[in-house]
Design a protein around this motif. Structure first.
Motif, PDB file in Angstrom:
ATOM      1  N   SER A 361       0.839  -1.176   0.016  1.00 52.91           N
ATOM      2  CA  SER A 361      -0.042  -0.036   0.155  1.00 52.91           C
ATOM      3  C   SER A 361       0.932   1.279   0.081  1.00 52.91           C
ATOM      4  CB  SER A 361      -1.072  -0.039   1.253  1.00 52.91           C
ATOM      5  OG  SER A 361      -0.086   0.229   2.277  1.00 52.91           O
ATOM      6  N   ALA A 362       0.226   2.262  -0.079  1.00 48.55           N
ATOM      7  CA  ALA A 362       0.910   3.558  -0.410  1.00 48.55           C
ATOM      8  C   ALA A 362       1.679   4.029   1.167  1.00 48.55           C
ATOM      9  CB  ALA A 362       0.014   4.898  -0.546  1.00 48.55           C
ATOM     10  N   GLY A 363       0.674   3.803   2.195  1.00 54.85           N
ATOM     11  CA  GLY A 363       1.252   3.801   3.543  1.00 54.85           C
ATOM     12  C   GLY A 363       2.359   2.946   3.990  1.00 54.85           C
ATOM     13  N   ASP A 364       2.179   1.826   3.105  1.00 54.55           N
ATOM     14  CA  ASP A 364       3.728   0.856   3.669  1.00 54.55           C
ATOM     15  C   ASP A 364       4.736   1.245   2.954  1.00 54.55           C
ATOM     16  OD1 ASP A 364       2.672  -0.800   5.696  1.00 54.55           O
ATOM     17  OD2 ASP A 364       1.353  -1.784   4.229  1.00 54.55           O
ATOM     18  N   LEU A 365       4.619   1.950   1.701  1.00 55.49           N
ATOM     19  CA  LEU A 365       5.658   2.333   0.785  1.00 55.49           C
ATOM     20  C   LEU A 365       6.252   3.649   1.926  1.00 55.49           C
ATOM     21  CD1 LEU A 365       7.473   2.543  -1.740  1.00 55.49           C
ATOM     22  CD2 LEU A 365       5.691   4.095  -2.646  1.00 55.49           C
ATOM     23  N   GLY A 366       5.300   4.402   2.439  1.00 62.52           N
ATOM     24  CA  GLY A 366       5.841   5.736   3.324  1.00 62.52           C
ATOM     25  C   GLY A 366       6.685   4.981   4.404  1.00 62.52           C
TER      26      GLY A 366
END
Length: 411
Positions: A361-366
């Protein structure tokens, strides 16, 4: 009556500040002086309020920030702060509406990500944020450290001097920029930050601190320590505790010298370190590391990717290599399949039709962007999927850093 969300104007700032305080269970309204001080440092075009029957029941603000990525490049981000919803208006989608407005505006401005420090952990993951920087605090029993209390001057040949707030405002901003350029996770500090930190702007809870500068043998300012002392005596013996507000150093020698100064100061029996990186040098700086005990360890800066190519191309990588990452983002900002090619002379990140190797997810990429989190751990948690065996290990080889990111500031 429906709740209206809008950008506030100067006449609504006092009501907005009261909305912030109500959301954080503070009942006192802002004084006229506090409103005036806030007006000078608030970009009203980035300040939202939710209003119901004339009362501000939700607040949201962002400001321009630069955060340093691995390798030293600082990228523009939107720093989110002052987020609140009054208890009477929870679960009505007010935060979602304000967040959507701000993220869309940030992307239009060309900001690569949004950042924040989270008052509560469960809130921001659903908006695409992931914890990217962690901090730890230590309490040090100075009598047990084993440090040489007879040493009067820094062992690097430099010197330490007490200075006043005006001197800090003059000299410390350049020092902080030196530190920010070399330590990923650190954010910039504007003039207002330094005025606030040195008592040049009104603060109801202000206590004048001590400021100590470290100068190298050639006279350059290489470190700053700001601290307060809680004076306590028992049975005619000092039991004082020193609390660090700020300790930044551009050289290892300056960092060691400032810690040694505070930890061997007469009458100081305990030192509270303030927020440090979890892999800070402090415990191992002591002959007896057990003199320092961790009092807290938690997430600090959360990061929400808005421009994946810009973020991945701006940072450096531990080893050369390539990786195809599939990013899921319901809001669309980071969504896509991206080919990262990292080399010694730079990196490229472009959309690709090649098969995904790692999906998340985008959050986990963050979580991964600053090198603090492990793709292998996310895969074990089921938060990242290895579409190709070994992809998580390759991601860690590329993305993780020898030192953990650190941000000394809360915003």
């Amino acid at each position: 009556m429906s709740t209206a969300i809008r950008t506030i104007d100067a006449t609504e700032l006092a009501d907005w500040i009261l909305g912030v305080r109500t959301g954080f269970h503070v009942s006192a309204p802002a004084t006229k002086e506090e409103v005036e001080a806030r007006r000078d440092g608030t970009d009203l075009s980035r300040t939202q309020g939710a209003f119901d029957a004339g009362r501000c029941v939700g607040t949201f603000r962002s400001f321009a920030q630069r955060i340093t990525l691995p390798g030293g490049t600082a990228v523009p981000v939107s720093a989110v702060t002052n987020v609140s919803v009054s208890a009477t208006h929870r679960r009505r989608g007010l935060l979602s509406r304000m967040m959507e407005r701000d993220l869309r505006a940030a992307r239009e401005r060309g900001e690569t990500a949004a950042t924040l420090t989270a008052a509560e952990y469960p809130i921001y993951g659903r908006f695409g944020f992931g914890p990217a920087v962690s901090v730890a605090t230590w309490e040090v029993d100075t009598a047990r450290t084993g440090l040489d209390r007879r040493r009067g001057t820094p062992d690097d040949g430099g010197r330490l001097d007490f200075v006043d707030g005006a001197t800090v405002r003059e000299l410390a901003p350049a020092l902080h920029e030196r530190v920010r350029a070399t330590r990923h996770g650190v954010v910039d500090r504007d003039e207002r930050w330094w005025r606030f930190a040195t008592g040049d702007l009104p603060r109801a809870d202000w206590t004048e601190p001590f400021h100590v500068l470290h100068r190298s043998p050639d006279g350059s300012v290489d470190g700053l320590l700001t601290y307060t002392v809680d004076e306590t005596w028992a049975a005619m013996r000092p039991q004082n505790t020193a609390s660090v507000r700020d300790l930044v150093a551009a050289t290892p020698a300056a960092e060691r010298a400032l810690w040694h100064f505070l930890l061997t100061a007469d009458w100081v029996m305990k030192v509270n370190t303030g927020p440090r990186a979890p892999d800070d040098i402090l415990p191992l700086l002591l002959p007896d590391p057990r003199a320092a005990r961790i009092t807290s360890q938690a997430d600090s800066v959360w990061l929400r990717p808005l421009d994946v190519p810009a973020l991945l191309e701006a940072r450096t990588y531990a080893v050369p290599g390539s990786l195809v990452v599939e990013v899921a983002d319901p809001d669309g900002y980071a969504a896509g399949r991206w080919l990262l090619d990292a080399a010694e002379d730079g990196a490229s990140c472009v959309p690709t039709s090649r098969a995904a190797e790692l999906s998340l997810s985008a959050g986990d990429l963050g979580c991964l962007l600053l090198g603090d989190e492990s793709a292998g751990r996310l895969a074990a948690l089921g938060r990242a999927t290895e579409d190709r065996p070994g992809a998580a290990a390759r991601a860690d080889a590329l993305l993780r850093t020898s030192r953990r990111p650190w941000c000394p500031d809360v915003f």
